[in-house]
Design an enzyme around this catalytic site. Structure first.
Site, PDB file in Angstrom:
ATOM      1  N   HIS A 123      67.487  22.979  75.959  1.00 10.28           N
ATOM      2  CA  HIS A 123      65.962  22.553  74.189  1.00 10.28           C
ATOM      3  C   HIS A 123      65.354  23.865  74.183  1.00 10.28           C
ATOM      4  CE1 HIS A 123      61.925  21.234  73.362  1.00 10.28           C
ATOM      5  NE2 HIS A 123      62.631  20.159  72.783  1.00 10.28           N
ATOM      6  N   ASP A 200      64.702  21.886  84.762  1.00 13.78           N
ATOM      7  CA  ASP A 200      63.831  21.466  83.272  1.00 13.78           C
ATOM      8  C   ASP A 200      64.563  19.837  83.689  1.00 13.78           C
ATOM      9  OD1 ASP A 200      63.307  20.136  81.103  1.00 13.78           O
ATOM     10  OD2 ASP A 200      64.515  21.335  79.328  1.00 13.78           O
ATOM     11  N   GLN A 203      64.291  15.319  80.762  1.00 11.47           N
ATOM     12  CA  GLN A 203      65.038  14.047  80.365  1.00 11.47           C
ATOM     13  C   GLN A 203      65.876  13.587  81.489  1.00 11.47           C
ATOM     14  OE1 GLN A 203      64.997  12.532  77.285  1.00 11.47           O
ATOM     15  NE2 GLN A 203      64.631  14.478  75.978  1.00 11.47           N
ATOM     16  N   LYS A 226      57.016  11.485  78.139  1.00 14.40           N
ATOM     17  CA  LYS A 226      58.627  11.126  77.907  1.00 14.40           C
ATOM     18  C   LYS A 226      58.786  10.262  78.802  1.00 14.40           C
ATOM     19  CE  LYS A 226      60.677  15.287  76.758  1.00 14.40           C
ATOM     20  NZ  LYS A 226      60.987  14.909  74.923  1.00 14.40           N
ATOM     21  N   CYS A 364      65.899  19.963  68.626  1.00 14.05           N
ATOM     22  CA  CYS A 364      65.266  21.467  69.048  1.00 14.05           C
ATOM     23  C   CYS A 364      66.108  21.766  70.664  1.00 14.05           C
ATOM     24  CB  CYS A 364      64.276  20.853  70.294  1.00 14.05           C
ATOM     25  SG  CYS A 364      62.835  21.198  69.623  1.00 14.05           S
TER      26      CYS A 364
HETATM   27  C1  LIG Z   1      65.632  18.941  78.128  1.00 14.63           C
HETATM   28  C2  LIG Z   1      63.889  19.146  77.417  1.00 14.63           C
HETATM   29  N1  LIG Z   1      63.445  19.800  78.059  1.00 14.63           N
HETATM   30  C3  LIG Z   1      61.968  20.481  77.214  1.00 14.63           C
HETATM   31  C4  LIG Z   1      61.401  19.335  76.550  1.00 14.63           C
HETATM   32  C5  LIG Z   1      59.967  20.087  75.842  1.00 14.63           C
HETATM   33  O1  LIG Z   1      58.721  18.951  76.514  1.00 14.63           O
HETATM   34  P1  LIG Z   1      57.267  18.995  76.218  1.00 14.63           P
HETATM   35  O2  LIG Z   1      58.007  19.507  74.541  1.00 14.63           O
HETATM   36  O3  LIG Z   1      56.986  18.018  76.054  1.00 14.63           O
HETATM   37  O4  LIG Z   1      57.179  20.184  76.730  1.00 14.63           O
HETATM   38  C6  LIG Z   1      62.212  18.735  75.744  1.00 14.63           C
HETATM   39  C7  LIG Z   1      61.050  17.730  74.537  1.00 14.63           C
HETATM   40  O5  LIG Z   1      62.272  16.853  73.869  1.00 14.63           O
HETATM   41  C8  LIG Z   1      63.405  17.810  76.555  1.00 14.63           C
HETATM   42  O6  LIG Z   1      64.237  17.318  75.735  1.00 14.63           O
END
Ligand SMILES: Cc1ncc(COP(=O)(O)O)c(C=O)c1O
Lengths: 406, 150
Positions: A123, A200, A203, A226, A364
């Site tokens: 992401h 990370d 998800q 999420k 993203c």
């Molecule tokens: C895999 C992953 N990492 C990071 C993020 C970023 O999360 P946040 O926007 O809540 O900081 C997301 C959100 O879409 C994500 O799907």
């Protein structure tokens, strides 16, 4: 025993509504999940009964707020099985946590010519902070490649992990493809060379049990929104010995022990990294979401979502003109697809007219789109409150698109 | 809220222009050119323009996007050939007004009236206006220029 979906859905008031004359079918959980009454009530009860600032008042409300905030931290600790509450830093979300680690942990030890290793399916939240860091330091961003199934190609990992590599930052589950990456093995491989690893987990945590001690990751980041908690709250897990050595990231109140103009002594963990008044209600909501997930049972959640994903994948595969993007062996929650001859943006609008909420776009994760040579995908993503009837609605919506574009 | 009718948005003319976009080609002797991007949905167009003084002698486009952005670009190229840049801007003004629900003189719009369905789908206005923003940028500039809508 399977889930009592009718009872679960009653806990999520937002699901009970009509959109464009159809019952809402919410399949955009990877973008943000819905919140049960238990979370909504925990937040409003806090504001109705206990609201005050934390860590600073001797009065009763401040004590209650502090207790609730700190017990939320302990709840998060248990949720990911960290050793100590000191290892749980409340942040705004996964994005902020990655930035914190990049700037506070990695930046001081990064020199020109060093490597930061990420993967092709990250992401943007796990790309851009590292890119910025590389610009600041002259380090190089290296990328673990991906296969056409949407799995990491680990054949060259041994070479990518070398004496220049100062951190490996990888996604546990891909938001664009649903791929579950073999992070435990990758961490072991990195540690064999003394390289620290950030995972990370944005998800992953909504869908599976996560044990940071078992993974042995150095950092683990995720967002509350999420996983059925509010926006604006998330957590950074870091191994205590690493967090101890890291300088504070932001300065302000709460992160200090004493301040004079000559010298400021920083507070101990975890407060060193929590400058300013935190999102107290958010932390309390996050704790309520964890309680809620435990009440249902994370193993049952994972099983039901797996069943949904398998069923939906089979239904889509049976249709003509559908290309599924991301066919990894191990997947969670996410079904990205293309309808032949139709741009995903048109798909999104037509779905919305049927009350079916999905995400269309690059999620993203533009490098993933570039890899597959597509501008965007349509993405359905499941949570434990989704039903098999909603897969019917998904399939009907696809047929409607194909009819319209025939 | 009443549901916008999909048949209003995806009218036959739009579907036809999406499938068979007109003037969909590179123009080797273009004297103006601009790139248009909508990063949110990944639409990316190039608009080529041959201006003779103030008159649009030829206009074409290439790229990929959703049905609304491709059809709108295709319809635009048909509508603008032979027009002056001032006439083009005036026409865009009308197109934009009808998409945001304002009363306009439809006789001046001609075929472009089919874009009126977009007004029930506010999230899609950006798709329909991308090519127009792009050509506007192309006319104003004598070098390759990029515009972005989101
Ligand atoms: C895999 C992953 N990492 C990071 C993020 C970023 O999360 P946040 O926007 O809540 O900081 C997301 C959100 O879409 C994500 O799907």
């Amino acid at each position: 025993m399977s889930l009592d979906l009718a009872a679960i859905r009653r806990d999520f008031p937002i699901l009970d509504q009509q959109v464009n004359g159809h019952p809402l079918v919410y399949l955009d959980n990877a973008a943000s999940s819905q919140k049960p009454n238990q979370v909504i009530d925990a937040i409003s009860d806090y504001y109705r009964q206990d609201n005050a600032n934390v860590h600073r008042g001797v009065h009763r409300l401040s004590q209650r707020a502090t207790d609730a905030y700190e017990s939320a931290r302990d709840k998060v600790r248990g949720f990911v099985n960290a050793k100590s509450d000191k290892e749980i830093i409340f942040v705004r979300g996964a994005t902020e946590a990655v930035n914190l680690v990049a700037q506070s942990f990695v930046r001081p030890m990064l020199a020109k010519g060093d490597d930061v290793l990420i993967s092709h399916m990250e992401h943007h939240a796990n790309i851009v902070p590292w890119q910025m860091l590389c610009e600041q330091t002259g380090a190089n961003l290296k990328v673990i490649p991906m296969t056409t199934k949407g799995e990491l190609d680990l054949s060259g990992l041994n070479e990518l992990l070398n004496e220049r590599t100062k951190i490996m930052a990888i996604g546990h589950v891909s938001n664009a493809l649903g791929t579950i990456n073999p992070v435990k093995d990758m961490i072991a491989q990195a540690h064999a060379k003394g390289i620290p690893v950030l995972v990370d987990g944005a998800q992953a945590v909504p869908h599976m049990a996560v044990d940071v001690q078992d993974l042995d990751c150095d950092f683990y980041v995720f967002s509350g929104h999420k996983m059925f908690a509010p926006t604006g709250i998330g957590a950074l897990y870091g191994k205590q010995d690493l967090l101890e050595t890291m300088p504070p990231w932001q300065g302000g109140g709460d992160m200090i022990l004493s301040v004079s103009f000559a010298h400021t002594q920083y507070n101990e963990l975890p407060y060193k990294f929590e400058a300013g008044t935190p999102h107290i209600a958010g932390a309390i909501g996050l704790a309520a979401a964890i309680d809620y997930m435990h009440t249902i049972g994370i193993a049952k959640i994972a099983q039901h979502e797996h069943d949904l994903l398998v069923a939906a994948t089979a239904r889509l595969e049976a249709l003509d003109g559908i290309r599924i993007i991301g066919t990894a062996e191990h997947k969670a929650s996410v079904l990205s697809f293309m309808i032949e001859g139709v741009h995903p943006h048109d798909v999104g609008t037509i779905f919305d007219q049927q009350g079916v909420a999905i995400r269309t776009g690059h999620h993203c994760a533009q490098p993933v789109m570039q890899f597959f040579g597509i501008p965007a995908t349509a993405r359905a993503s499941f949570a434990f409150y989704n039903t098999f009837e909603e897969i019917d609605a998904l399939v009907d919506a696809i047929k409607k698109v194909q009819e319209l574009f025939a | 809220m009443s549901a916008g009718d999909l048949r209003d948005l995806y009218q036959q003319v739009i579907m036809d222009h999406n499938k068979k976009p007109r003037n969909f080609r590179e123009m080797s002797d273009a004297n103006h050119l601009a790139h248009g991007n909508n990063p949110l949905c990944g639409d990316a167009l190039v608009v080529y323009l041959k201006l003779n003084g103030d008159v649009i002698e030829d206009v074409s486009f290439q790229g990929s996007g959703c049905a609304i952005s491709v059809a709108s670009a295709s319809l635009m190229t048909e509508a603008l050939k032979g027009k002056t840049s001032a006439e083009a801007d005036a026409l865009y003004d009308l197109v934009h007004k009808q998409m945001t629900g304002e009363e306009v003189d439809t006789s001046a719009l001609g075929k472009l009236e089919v874009l009126s369905g977009v007004k029930e789908f506010p999230a899609r206005v950006k798709c329909a206006t991308l090519s127009w923003h792009t050509i506007h940028a192309a006319m104003d500039s004598d070098h390759d220029i990029s515009v972005t809508t989101e």
